[in-house]
Design a protein around this motif. Structure first.
Motif, short mmCIF file in Angstrom:
data_model
loop_
_atom_site.label_atom_id
_atom_site.label_comp_id
_atom_site.label_asym_id
_atom_site.label_seq_id
_atom_site.Cartn_x
_atom_site.Cartn_y
_atom_site.Cartn_z
N PHE A 142 -4.74 4.76 -0.46
CA PHE A 142 -5.78 3.72 -0.36
C PHE A 142 -5.07 2.50 0.09
O PHE A 142 -5.68 1.40 0.96
N LEU B 272 -5.22 -0.17 3.19
CA LEU B 272 -5.14 -1.52 3.24
C LEU B 272 -4.05 -2.09 4.12
O LEU B 272 -4.25 -3.28 4.75
N PRO C 154 -10.43 1.17 2.77
CA PRO C 154 -10.23 -0.05 2.99
C PRO C 154 -10.99 -0.82 4.19
O PRO C 154 -11.44 -1.72 4.03
#
Length: 431
Positions: A111, A115, A57
């Motif tokens: 992931f 983020l 990210p």
């Protein structure tokens, strides 16, 4: 009354508590995710995918995330990000309980957690100077406490707790981290609200992100502050890539001893974070940053030449102290001189540069060790750090730092770059 003896506001205590709880949960998950992946596969590439997914990210959305944070309410961004991460962790926890956990699911979770961390960390970095009214001394004290708590929780307490909790069940560490995020979100919601820096401009998100990034590269102090972690990550990842092998082959350290070696580095980091404000006052922030960067390079040089584990542990502790002090002084200075409406973009640009440099360092370390010798990456890293110190010393000198602080003060004048938003220069029509 000077800022050196003023107390930190009550709101900072809640922010510190929230980040401390969240850091503990992060440490638990950082240890648990790779171990969970290891229960599913022994394929090194699959394990690497899970590890790398958490950094993507920042590489893909770092600057855009900063631009969004500059548009949004920062307190709300923090608690929404934490709430979302708490809910997200319930998915792999349920999958683990139902025995349907998979590598793709863990990679996706890593992931999305990354983020959420991007938005939370950027918003927290932008919120803190507003809370402390951009007082440089208070920012150093606050960042010292935040950095110390983060190191203690994610570096010391979290990983062993994650390993222990995993023994109770595959879902347990994930649920523990979810609880930590939820508690953090509840605390953040009680923080005082801060006004949005400026009205939204009628300009695309991409142009605003580009304007924030260009602001970093046009300001010599900010560019110097950004180069340090970027070049530093190349050097430190080159060392980290071969450190376990170096410790085993050259120093004769077993697995337990290697853990102690890393603990020495984390201990140094705590001491460095705690002494950062003192160094800044005694030497000046610019000189202190130059000294800590030089200490890091010399410490890695000492590590490369270490004849035994004790000297190696001392070298890593000294390096950790330099890193800990740097990671307090540099963000504090950035928060004191960057305008509020650009804080998110500037912080995320600097973080993205550092994250992009990490894979370069890992590849460099592996290549040098394969082509030459296991010590070569350490010598190269030391040379890189010392060269970076020489290059950035004039960019973040005491004189330049004082000029930037004066310009950022309320009476700094409207003509200084710190008083302008590049996005506004090209788009005068405000909503």
């Amino acid at each position: 009354m000077t800022s050196d003896i003023r107390k930190l506001p009550t709101g900072f205590g809640r922010l510190w508590t929230a980040q401390t709880i969240s850091s503990l949960g992060d440490g638990v998950t950082q240890a648990a995710l790779p171990l969970l992946a290891l229960t599913l596969t022994r394929d090194p590439m699959a394990l690497a995918v899970v590890t790398a997914a958490g950094t993507l990210p920042w590489l893909l959305f770092g600057v855009l995330g900063g631009a969004l944070v500059d548009r949004w309410d920062r307190r709300r961004t923090m608690w929404v990000a934490d709430t979302a991460r708490a809910v997200l962790l319930a998915i792999p926890a349920a999958a683990a309980a139902l025995d349907v956990l998979s590598i793709p699911l863990l990679a996706a979770v890593a992931f999305l957690l990354g983020l959420g961390g991007l938005f939370f960390d950027t918003a927290a970095t932008a919120y803190l100077p507003d809370l402390l009214r951009r007082d440089p001394a208070l920012l150093e004290r606050a960042n010292s406490r935040l950095r110390g708590a983060q190191t203690a929780m994610s570096g010391f307490a979290g990983p062993p707790a994650g390993s222990a909790l995993l023994a109770l069940g595959r879902a347990v560490p994930l649920l523990t981290d979810a609880v930590s995020f939820m508690l953090s979100a509840l605390l953040v919601r009680t923080l005082p609200a801060m006004p949005r820096p400026v009205p939204e401009v009628r300009e695309s998100l991409l142009r605003q992100a580009r304007a924030g990034a260009s602001y970093v590269f046009r300001d010599r102090v900010l560019l110097g502050l950004a180069l340090r972690p970027a070049v530093g990550n190349v050097a430190f990842l080159a060392v980290e890539t071969v450190l376990a092998l170096f410790a085993h082959d050259r120093l004769g350290i077993d697995t337990y001893g290697f853990g102690l070696l890393l603990t020495a580095e984390a201990t140094g980091g705590l001491l460095g974070a705690g002494s950062a404000s003192y160094l800044g006052r005694r030497l000046g922030t610019g000189t202190a940053l130059t000294c800590t960067a030089a200490v890091e390079g010399l410490a890695i040089l000492g590590l490369a030449a270490a004849p035994n584990p004790y000297v190696a542990g001392l070298a890593l502790a000294v390096c950790g102290a330099g890193m800990g002090a740097t990671m307090v002084l540099a963000p504090s200075l950035r928060q004191a001189i960057v305008p509020a409406h650009l804080m998110g973009r500037v912080a995320s640009t600097s973080r993205m540069l550092a994250m992009c440099a990490a894979p370069i360092g890992a590849f460099l370390g592996g290549w040098l060790a394969t082509t030459y010798d296991i010590r070569t990456p350490l010598y190269a890293a030391a040379g890189l750090l010392l060269a970076m110190t020489a290059v950035t010393a004039s960019m973040t000198s005491n004189r330049r730092v004082e000029e930037a602080l004066r310009a950022a003060a309320p009476d700094g004048g409207p003509d200084h770059p710190a008083s302008k938003d590049p996005a506004q220069e090209s788009a005068p029509d405000l909503v």
